[in-house]
Design an enzyme around this catalytic site. Structure first.
Site, PDB file in Angstrom:
ATOM      1  N   ASP A 137      -3.943  46.912  40.892  1.00 34.70           N
ATOM      2  CA  ASP A 137      -4.413  48.061  41.676  1.00 34.70           C
ATOM      3  C   ASP A 137      -3.614  49.323  41.357  1.00 34.70           C
ATOM      4  OD1 ASP A 137      -6.628  47.318  43.039  1.00 34.70           O
ATOM      5  OD2 ASP A 137      -5.714  47.224  45.017  1.00 34.70           O
ATOM      6  N   ASP A 167      -2.191  38.133  55.335  1.00 35.98           N
ATOM      7  CA  ASP A 167      -1.763  36.742  55.201  1.00 35.98           C
ATOM      8  C   ASP A 167      -1.708  36.042  56.557  1.00 35.98           C
ATOM      9  OD1 ASP A 167       0.288  38.356  56.044  1.00 35.98           O
ATOM     10  OD2 ASP A 167       1.668  37.850  54.424  1.00 35.98           O
ATOM     11  N   ASP A 215       6.626  40.084  42.153  1.00 32.39           N
ATOM     12  CA  ASP A 215       8.037  39.806  41.881  1.00 32.39           C
ATOM     13  C   ASP A 215       8.370  38.321  41.977  1.00 32.39           C
ATOM     14  OD1 ASP A 215       7.455  40.166  44.658  1.00 32.39           O
ATOM     15  OD2 ASP A 215       9.601  40.061  45.075  1.00 32.39           O
ATOM     16  N   ASP A 227       2.915  37.133  44.526  1.00 28.23           N
ATOM     17  CA  ASP A 227       3.146  38.568  44.431  1.00 28.23           C
ATOM     18  C   ASP A 227       3.852  38.886  43.123  1.00 28.23           C
ATOM     19  OD1 ASP A 227       1.908  39.103  46.777  1.00 28.23           O
ATOM     20  OD2 ASP A 227       3.721  39.371  47.976  1.00 28.23           O
TER      21      ASP A 227
END
Length: 659
Positions: free
Chosen positions: A232, A385, A293, A291
């Site tokens: 994104d 989430d 990281d 995610d």
């Protein structure tokens, strides 16, 4: 006639006793003076050590002037001005000798009319009467209410810790048949289920490469695995870098796809929702989410997917987070304590005894049918989430938490990034609570599960905790120094908080030297959490903000060695150019230009000054100075250290590099 000698002896004895009493009084006064000077010296040394940093911050400052928490800042400022006014009044009365309240549990003595001398004395006596009659009772009532909430929340923490001890004692783990596990690990490719892996990211320049590389090396049959890189990013240079990384792994035979949305609506939830609409998703049974990281181990899927085998009611398998930079600075160490308790205690206990916990948004594997049955990803909150987890729980799906499966990730290293992350984590649940409450009440799950969701999951752990922490320790406690009739008992200020901090730090035993900074920092962060909770509960504008947490791109030593090995085996850019078409060659040149642009000069860190934290620091330090007048030693040290903690955070010193 009686002899006079005994009389002389008696007079001598009385004289010695008077001299002894005089010496004792003199030593007592000297001892108190020594303590007062020592406390003042400690206070002065602390301030003098902070002056250079304060000067640096003021010269290179960037004041946090965001609109978030403006009302809260004005409220704190009002309390600070009141504290200054009360302190001035008390100092004037102290030097005049007007002392009518002598410490805790002492009765307030209001002088009679004939004892009043002058206009100022009369004003001070009137203030004492007004304080005792109108100010102390509401403060006492509010403090009692907060203390009750504090005790309830402490009891909840103790029960969670007892549950964790029981799990350790009995060596309880999620049920799985060993034969099924061996079959999944050693069977043929056709026996492995189809798994979709999604990596949502947005302007993740620092970490995109290591996360894509880690996911592409997952040990799973390539024809049973598809990786979606959901980019994104609105920075074209970062887009080209991610495309280049995806192209590199695609040419190595990895089944990987790059997706970029033209319209970035709904933040992460919108990104995941858009990806799940692809036609090929229907061919897959499970979806793993990481995610940008996060760096899963090669055997992550083989450690998690088998738990779905033979358990058709299981909708989610969640792994634990581990941190590559937990010792980077004091801020990351304190975060590690909090998150270790969250994973080791909260999630493990809820997973074992309730089969429910909040999905962490990453490092988990979902059954795609559970996502679809629960309505899929929704864009209505910033905690998508937790939203999908609550809806799946209401639909009867069970969750499994694996404490022994760890996925490396990164902690925010600056206070600014951590504060923004915490604001989103504490405003979103209150948004969700407003939206989900009718669905929880009307759902068909058991009554005790409804009670757990409403009273424990949302109210106690998401609303009550930030409310009493901020109100009790940051507002009521300093005000009671000026209203001694409502003074808090020492067990509320010291004993119970220290004991609860001890319990919180048990899952991270190497962090025991940081127990005092942890206690102080938790109270310091309560202002951010309280502000976020209020904004989410009352649907204020800041509750809808989504800011990507800034990463530094840390890697563990094994990751660095693996990256070096990958580079040694990588196809060189010149080799790719030889076999590329004209359009492909232009793309490769574009990628090369973007890679070269990464090596720009690092932007100099602009330290921020946080107004709410500084205002609270001065409020607490003012209260600490007031406590010296009434010789309240424990209150003084607590207020002093807590005020210094707020000062460090307000001056953006908490994230400085540790030596």
């Amino acid at each position: 006639m009686p002899p006079t000698v005994p009389v002389v002896v008696t007079m001598e004895i009385h004289g010695k006793e008077r001299a002894k009493n005089g010496n004792q009084l003199r030593w007592l006064l000297l001892l108190r003076a020594h303590r007062a000077f020592a406390s003042a010296a400690c206070f002065a040394n602390t301030l003098s050590s902070l002056l250079p940093s304060l000067n640096k911050r003021l010269l290179h400052r960037s004041i946090d002037n965001s609109s978030k928490g403006t009302i809260l800042f004005r409220l704190i400022l009002t309390f600070l001005l009141m504290a200054f006014a009360f302190l001035s009044f008390e100092l004037f009365a102290h030097f005049k000798g007007w002392r009518y309240f002598q410490g805790h549990n002492s009765n307030l003595h209001i002088p009679r009319t004939f004892e009043i001398k002058g206009f100022f004395h009369n004003a001070y006596v009137s203030w004492l009467e007004f304080r005792a009659g109108y100010i102390a009772p509401p403060i006492q009532s509010l403090s009692t209410f907060c203390v009750v909430l504090f005790l309830i929340q402490s009891l909840d923490r103790m029960l969670l810790c007892l549950g964790c001890f029981w799990i350790k004692l009995k060596k309880i783990r999620p049920n799985i048949q060993r034969d099924d596990l061996d079959l999944e690990l050693e069977g043929s490719n056709s026996e492995h289920p189809m798994v979709l892996v999604q990596i949502p990211m947005c302007n993740e320049r620092e970490v995109y490469e290591q996360s894509i590389s880690a996911v592409c090396e997952l040990d799973w049959p390539k024809d049973r695995l598809l990786i979606q890189v959901l980019d994104d990013s609105d920075d074209e240079g970062i887009q080209w870098l991610i495309k280049g990384e995806v192209s590199k792994w695609s040419q190595r035979g990895v089944n990987i796809i790059y997706r970029h949305r033209l319209f970035r609506s709904g933040y992460k939830a919108g990104n995941l929702k858009s990806a799940m609409k692809c036609d090929y998703v229907k061919d897959y049974e499970f979806v793993a989410i990481f995610d940008a990281d996060f760096q899963p181990n090669r055997d992550f899927l083989k450690q998690t997917v088998p738990y779905f085998k033979g358990n058709p009611e299981v909708g989610l398998v969640q792994a634990r987070w581990a941190f590559v930079n937990k010792e980077e600075n004091l801020l990351t160490r304190l975060q590690n304590i909090n998150l270790c308790f969250h994973f080791e205690v909260e999630q493990q206990v809820n997973g074992v005894f309730l089969n429910f916990f909040g999905f962490n948004g990453t490092a988990g594997v979902w059954r795609i049918r559970a996502l679809e049955d629960s309505g899929g990803w929704l864009e209505r909150t910033t905690v998508e989430d937790m939203d999908i987890a609550v809806r799946a729980h209401l639909n009867g799906w069970k969750f499994i938490y694996l404490n022994h499966v760890k996925v490396l990730c990164e902690l925010p290293e600056s206070y600014e990034a951590y504060k923004k992350q915490q604001h989103r984590w504490h405003s979103g649940p209150m948004q969700l609570f407003r939206l989900c409450l009718p669905a929880i009440i009307t759902s068909k799950i058991a009554f005790w599960k409804k009670a757990n969701l409403i009273f424990l999951f949302f109210l106690l752990r998401k609303l009550i905790l930030p409310f009493y922490s901020f109100t009790l320790f940051c507002i009521i406690l300093p005000l009671t120094m000026f209203v001694p009739e409502a003074e808090l008992p020492i067990w509320v200020i010291c004993f119970i908080p220290v004991f609860m901090s001890f319990l919180n730090i048990l899952p991270a035993p190497k962090s025991f030297p940081f127990i005092v900074p942890y206690l102080l920092f938790e109270n310091t962060m309560s202002v951010t959490k309280f502000n976020a909770m209020v904004s989410g509960l009352f649907q204020l504008g800041s509750s809808y903000e989504w800011i990507v947490t800034k990463k530094a791109g840390r890697s563990s030593e094994p990751d660095l060695l693996a990256a070096q090995e990958r580079e040694s085996k990588a196809i060189s850019l010149q080799q790719l150019q030889r076999g590329a078409s004209d359009s492909g060659l232009s793309d490769l040149n574009k990628i090369k230009e973007c890679q070269e642009s990464v090596a720009i000069k690092p932007v100099k860190k602009m330290n921020k000054i946080y107004k709410k934290e500084l205002a609270l620091a001065f409020l607490l330090l003012t209260a600490a100075f007031r406590s010296l007048l009434s010789a309240q030693g424990m209150h003084f040290y607590y207020l002093l250290f807590q005020g210094v903690s707020f000062l460090l955070v307000g001056l953006d010193l908490i994230g400085e590099q540790m030596s």
